[in-house]
Write a protein that holds these residues in place. Structure first.
Motif, PDB file in Angstrom:
ATOM      1  N   CYS A 188       0.778  -1.063  -0.023  1.00  0.00           N
ATOM      2  CA  CYS A 188      -0.079   0.189   0.062  1.00  0.00           C
ATOM      3  C   CYS A 188       0.862   1.177   0.027  1.00  0.00           C
ATOM      4  O   CYS A 188       1.871   1.234   0.558  1.00  0.00           O
ATOM      5  N   LEU A 189       0.419   2.278  -0.663  1.00  0.00           N
ATOM      6  CA  LEU A 189       1.346   3.466  -0.753  1.00  0.00           C
ATOM      7  C   LEU A 189       0.222   4.614  -0.077  1.00  0.00           C
ATOM      8  O   LEU A 189      -0.793   4.522  -0.012  1.00  0.00           O
ATOM      9  N   ASP A 244      14.310   6.817   4.625  1.00  0.00           N
ATOM     10  CA  ASP A 244      15.127   5.819   3.800  1.00  0.00           C
ATOM     11  C   ASP A 244      14.112   5.157   2.871  1.00  0.00           C
ATOM     12  O   ASP A 244      14.771   4.235   2.192  1.00  0.00           O
ATOM     13  N   LEU A 245      13.106   5.387   2.560  1.00  0.00           N
ATOM     14  CA  LEU A 245      12.026   4.774   1.803  1.00  0.00           C
ATOM     15  C   LEU A 245      11.800   5.592   0.281  1.00  0.00           C
ATOM     16  O   LEU A 245      11.933   6.898   0.333  1.00  0.00           O
ATOM     17  N   ALA A 246      11.575   4.757  -0.848  1.00  0.00           N
ATOM     18  CA  ALA A 246      11.250   5.523  -1.966  1.00  0.00           C
ATOM     19  C   ALA A 246      10.032   4.722  -2.581  1.00  0.00           C
ATOM     20  O   ALA A 246       9.783   3.606  -2.530  1.00  0.00           O
ATOM     21  N   ASN A 247       8.982   5.596  -3.076  1.00  0.00           N
ATOM     22  CA  ASN A 247       7.851   5.019  -3.776  1.00  0.00           C
ATOM     23  C   ASN A 247       7.861   5.015  -5.064  1.00  0.00           C
ATOM     24  O   ASN A 247       8.122   6.080  -5.750  1.00  0.00           O
ATOM     25  N   GLY A 248       7.334   4.143  -5.732  1.00  0.00           N
ATOM     26  CA  GLY A 248       7.140   4.125  -7.211  1.00  0.00           C
ATOM     27  C   GLY A 248       5.854   4.580  -7.698  1.00  0.00           C
ATOM     28  O   GLY A 248       5.132   4.973  -6.898  1.00  0.00           O
ATOM     29  N   PRO A 249       5.627   4.177  -9.013  1.00  0.00           N
ATOM     30  CA  PRO A 249       4.225   4.639  -9.521  1.00  0.00           C
ATOM     31  C   PRO A 249       3.120   3.758  -8.945  1.00  0.00           C
ATOM     32  O   PRO A 249       3.209   2.670  -8.454  1.00  0.00           O
ATOM     33  N   VAL A 250       2.007   4.337  -8.875  1.00  0.00           N
ATOM     34  CA  VAL A 250       0.682   3.804  -8.437  1.00  0.00           C
ATOM     35  C   VAL A 250       0.379   2.657  -9.485  1.00  0.00           C
ATOM     36  O   VAL A 250       0.213   3.165 -10.682  1.00  0.00           O
ATOM     37  N   LEU A 251       0.393   1.280  -9.176  1.00  0.00           N
ATOM     38  CA  LEU A 251      -0.177   0.356 -10.024  1.00  0.00           C
ATOM     39  C   LEU A 251      -1.566  -0.053 -10.131  1.00  0.00           C
ATOM     40  O   LEU A 251      -2.040  -0.496 -11.264  1.00  0.00           O
ATOM     41  N   LEU A 252      -2.127   0.279  -8.940  1.00  0.00           N
ATOM     42  CA  LEU A 252      -3.566  -0.121  -8.810  1.00  0.00           C
ATOM     43  C   LEU A 252      -4.309   0.769  -7.762  1.00  0.00           C
ATOM     44  O   LEU A 252      -3.558   1.156  -6.765  1.00  0.00           O
ATOM     45  N   SER A 253      -5.194   1.335  -8.123  1.00  0.00           N
ATOM     46  CA  SER A 253      -5.948   2.264  -7.144  1.00  0.00           C
ATOM     47  C   SER A 253      -7.656   1.633  -7.060  1.00  0.00           C
ATOM     48  O   SER A 253      -8.093   1.161  -7.794  1.00  0.00           O
ATOM     49  N   GLU A 254      -8.042   1.267  -5.943  1.00  0.00           N
ATOM     50  CA  GLU A 254      -9.355   0.460  -5.542  1.00  0.00           C
ATOM     51  C   GLU A 254     -10.042   1.214  -4.495  1.00  0.00           C
ATOM     52  O   GLU A 254      -9.393   1.820  -3.486  1.00  0.00           O
ATOM     53  N   PRO A 255     -11.318   1.082  -4.485  1.00  0.00           N
ATOM     54  CA  PRO A 255     -12.177   1.616  -3.475  1.00  0.00           C
ATOM     55  C   PRO A 255     -11.687   0.794  -2.247  1.00  0.00           C
ATOM     56  O   PRO A 255     -11.089  -0.359  -2.029  1.00  0.00           O
ATOM     57  N   GLY A 279       1.587   0.090  -5.001  1.00  0.00           N
ATOM     58  CA  GLY A 279       2.881   0.283  -5.954  1.00  0.00           C
ATOM     59  C   GLY A 279       4.028  -0.221  -5.168  1.00  0.00           C
ATOM     60  O   GLY A 279       4.107  -0.712  -4.316  1.00  0.00           O
ATOM     61  N   PRO A 280       5.277  -0.207  -5.938  1.00  0.00           N
ATOM     62  CA  PRO A 280       6.532  -0.627  -5.542  1.00  0.00           C
ATOM     63  C   PRO A 280       7.176   0.402  -4.551  1.00  0.00           C
ATOM     64  O   PRO A 280       7.048   1.537  -4.471  1.00  0.00           O
ATOM     65  N   VAL A 281       7.879  -0.164  -3.426  1.00  0.00           N
ATOM     66  CA  VAL A 281       8.600   0.564  -2.559  1.00  0.00           C
ATOM     67  C   VAL A 281       9.980  -0.094  -2.416  1.00  0.00           C
ATOM     68  O   VAL A 281      10.010  -1.332  -2.443  1.00  0.00           O
ATOM     69  N   TRP A 282      10.963   0.738  -2.151  1.00  0.00           N
ATOM     70  CA  TRP A 282      12.347   0.231  -1.963  1.00  0.00           C
ATOM     71  C   TRP A 282      13.005   1.299  -1.283  1.00  0.00           C
ATOM     72  O   TRP A 282      12.686   2.334  -1.027  1.00  0.00           O
ATOM     73  N   ARG A 283      14.227   0.654  -0.370  1.00  0.00           N
ATOM     74  CA  ARG A 283      15.145   1.615   0.136  1.00  0.00           C
ATOM     75  C   ARG A 283      15.882   2.664  -0.774  1.00  0.00           C
ATOM     76  O   ARG A 283      16.349   2.113  -1.908  1.00  0.00           O
ATOM     77  N   ALA A 284      15.912   3.748  -0.432  1.00  0.00           N
ATOM     78  CA  ALA A 284      16.440   4.915  -1.153  1.00  0.00           C
ATOM     79  C   ALA A 284      17.910   4.620  -1.375  1.00  0.00           C
ATOM     80  O   ALA A 284      18.225   4.912  -2.523  1.00  0.00           O
ATOM     81  N   SER A 285      18.586   4.235  -0.527  1.00  0.00           N
ATOM     82  CA  SER A 285      19.952   3.918  -0.737  1.00  0.00           C
ATOM     83  C   SER A 285      20.383   2.650  -1.649  1.00  0.00           C
ATOM     84  O   SER A 285      21.300   2.238  -1.809  1.00  0.00           O
TER      85      SER A 285
END
Length: 295
Positions: free
Chosen positions: A147-148, A154-165, A270-276
């Protein structure tokens, strides 16, 4: 010593010719002579014998070459390995997912990624809510589909892949189960189950808010370690829990009813990863999974 000094010395020791050394290093002959002179002053002794016809190593220069060449080659190999890891889309990418919706997204994203980068293997891991961030921060995962947003330095978020109610999971016998929709204000009239305590507040909100928009306190119930445990507690009449619309499709149960919210923002995945740890594999995966149009 600077790297350019080491390279100049080693190339000249191999070529034994200032002109050819300058061509290989793409500098002038005068520059090669200047660098070698500076290095000799640092050593305190000549490293090369120079005549009008030839260049040769002195005993000190020969010893320095024999000691330096293996170390420099190891340094170059280590740097090449680091560059390959940082820029090359090869090797292995470990991607985790939380929940059935994220798992389905990950399978689709992996297909697109591997079509572009067949030399990089994607290893898929299911993780529970309470361990997801711990595994990401412990470098046991490279990317997490969840979930975004998941904010933090320390975290980076990528694009939204799915949006749902958003829906509210309630016991089948609950008064809300007869409704066509519920409001966040309704949460003040029932007990809200808690997600794992290791989740940060920005993950729980608004999944587990503490007050309604009008400021009414929301009773807090039991905590659960996994999503299936949450649904089991809901089915047992021990509380309610906000979920994404995918839950009604992937986790249908006779003892749980999913009622839509009419006043909440959508749940985004969407995707999440460590910024470093944003290496080439992570960047390529994020690019490959980016949706072409509206989600």
């Amino acid at each position: 010593m600077e790297r350019y000094e080491i390279e100049a010395f080693l190339v000249l020791a191999e070529e034994l010719h200032f002109g050819r050394t300058a061509v290989r290093l793409r500098v002038t002959t005068a520059r090669v002579s200047q660098v070698i002179g500076k290095l000799e002053r640092r050593v305190g002794a000549p490293l090369f014998e120079r005549t009008s016809r030839s260049v040769s190593l002195t005993p000190i220069g020969s010893r320095l070459h024999d000691d330096m060449r293996p170390a420099f080659e190891r340094l170059e190999a280590a740097l090449a390995t680091a560059v390959a890891a940082g820029r090359g889309v090869t090797g292995e990418l470990r991607v985790g997912f939380v929940g059935a919706a994220a798992g389905q997204l990950l399978v689709q994203a992996t297909d697109r990624f591997t079509a572009r980068h067949p030399e990089c293997e994607v290893r898929i891991h299911e993780v529970q809510m309470g361990e997801a961030l711990d595994r990401l921060r412990a470098d046991r995962l490279d990317v997490l589909i969840a979930c975004l947003p998941l904010s933090g330095p320390d975290l980076a978020n990528g694009p939204v892949l799915l949006s749902e109610p958003r829906l509210l999971a309630v016991p089948a016998g609950h008064a809300f189960a007869q409704r066509t929709a519920v409001s966040v204000e309704d949460l003040a009239r029932t007990e809200l189950l808690r997600a794992p305590c290791s989740l940060p507040d920005h993950w729980r909100e608004p999944g587990s808010p503490r007050l309604t928009p009008a400021g009414r306190p929301i009773p807090v119930g039991r905590s659960a370690a996994t999503f299936q445990e949450i649904l089991t507690l809901v089915g047992a009449g021990l509380g309610v829990f906000p979920v994404g619309a995918h839950a009604a499709r992937f986790h249908a149960r006779p003892d749980v009813v999913f009622v839509p919210f009419h006043d909440t923002p959508p749940l985004e995945w969407g995707p999440v990863w460590r910024a470093s740890r944003a290496n080439a594999r992570v960047r390529a995966f994020t690019d490959a999974v980016r949706p072409a149009g509206p989600v």
